[in-house]
Design a protein around this motif. Sequence first.
Motif, short mmCIF file in Angstrom:
data_model
loop_
_atom_site.label_atom_id
_atom_site.label_comp_id
_atom_site.label_asym_id
_atom_site.label_seq_id
_atom_site.Cartn_x
_atom_site.Cartn_y
_atom_site.Cartn_z
N PHE A 31 0.83 -1.21 0.00
CA PHE A 31 0.00 0.00 0.00
C PHE A 31 0.86 1.26 0.00
O PHE A 31 0.48 2.27 -0.60
N ILE A 34 1.98 1.72 -3.56
CA ILE A 34 0.85 2.19 -4.37
C ILE A 34 0.55 3.65 -4.08
O ILE A 34 0.31 4.44 -5.00
N TYR A 35 0.58 4.02 -2.80
CA TYR A 35 0.26 5.41 -2.44
C TYR A 35 1.31 6.38 -2.97
O TYR A 35 0.97 7.47 -3.45
N THR A 38 0.62 6.81 -6.51
CA THR A 38 -0.60 7.62 -6.64
C THR A 38 -0.29 9.09 -6.50
O THR A 38 -0.74 9.92 -7.31
N SER A 74 -7.87 9.19 -2.00
CA SER A 74 -6.86 8.22 -1.61
C SER A 74 -6.16 8.67 -0.33
O SER A 74 -5.89 7.86 0.57
N THR A 78 -5.80 6.09 2.69
CA THR A 78 -4.57 5.31 2.73
C THR A 78 -3.64 5.61 3.90
O THR A 78 -3.14 4.68 4.53
N PHE A 277 -9.71 -1.82 -3.93
CA PHE A 277 -9.52 -1.52 -5.35
C PHE A 277 -9.90 -0.08 -5.67
O PHE A 277 -9.14 0.66 -6.29
N ILE A 280 -7.77 2.62 -3.10
CA ILE A 280 -6.30 2.65 -3.10
C ILE A 280 -5.72 2.40 -4.48
O ILE A 280 -4.79 3.10 -4.91
N VAL A 281 -6.26 1.40 -5.21
CA VAL A 281 -5.65 1.00 -6.49
C VAL A 281 -6.06 1.91 -7.64
O VAL A 281 -5.20 2.37 -8.40
N MET A 284 -4.32 5.16 -8.25
CA MET A 284 -2.98 4.98 -8.84
C MET A 284 -3.08 4.70 -10.34
O MET A 284 -2.23 5.17 -11.12
N LEU A 285 -4.11 3.97 -10.76
CA LEU A 285 -4.22 3.54 -12.16
C LEU A 285 -4.63 4.67 -13.09
O LEU A 285 -4.20 4.71 -14.25
#
Length: 321
Positions: A31, A34-35, A38, A74, A78, A277, A280-281, A284-285
């Motif tokens: 995480f 990912i953060y 992001t 986020s 997060t 998802f 958090i995800v 980022m995407l």
Amino acid sequence: MEIWNATNEPGFVLLGLADSAETQLGLFLLFLLIYLVTVLGNAGMILLIRLDCQLHTPMYFFLTHLSFLDLSYSSVITPKALQDLVSSTKTISFAGCFTQLYFFVVFAAAECFLLSSMAYDRYVAICKPLRYPIVMSPRLCRALLAGSYVPGLVDSTVNVIFMSRLHFCNSKVIHHFFCDSSPILALSCSDISKVELIIFICAGSNLLLSLITISGSYVSILSTILRIHSTAGKRKAFSTCTSHLLGVSLFYSTLIFTYLKPKQSYSLGKDQVASVFYTIVIPMLNPLIYSLRNREVKSAVLRVLRKKGAPGHKSNSEQRH
């Protein structure tokens, strides 16, 4: 049975996603990575659009605010989740819990309507290209942006006001990694039927209105594209929409799965995965989706890098002369 009002108590306990220390450490590292991506991705997208004048168009105006919303909601979720993964005490105060819920709903609902505004922008660009500069004026863009935030503010204010008045019985443990409406309602010993109905109406109407706008826009876009005779023209028209369609599909599918399904099909594990998802995800995407498939963004990166390197290059050439 002990009955208490949350306003008189120190707070709740967030159970989190895992029990074992090894799993928690693994999730913390994942995480955290990912953060960081992001923050860098969304902040970089905002900065790039600000710096490159060729990206000062309605499409990138909305994309700037999409990056802001992704970064915002986020950041609401997060950092606290990361703290809880490495902390033995996973408490959150009453005020902190409902503040987290409030801003999460604001930003998530605003993103729904911002995505519908982006769909309308693509509709005008493809279906009414000659009128695009007139229709998508700065004034309309600002109005659409304001219209994205207002439903979120209303939705979150109504939800938090009603939920904060509930009483809770014995357990203060929220079976989730952040303060979401369903896990909080599960702790209440009050009659929650009215609150559940209000939340369902608010969430459902927001999703329905934004989805109707997106669907209507893309039906018109598809109809226009099918009337284009050249393959190259069709490919170019499709390319302007694929990133947005992919972002919409990811965001809405997880929201609908989490919030608009029958209560009987509720599953804590599946809901937590879906929540990870979209909280958090997906933030980022989105920068990757809108940049890797976008030639204009790639060209803007090169232009900005050349501008940054131009003074040094000029001075070196002057030295050679």
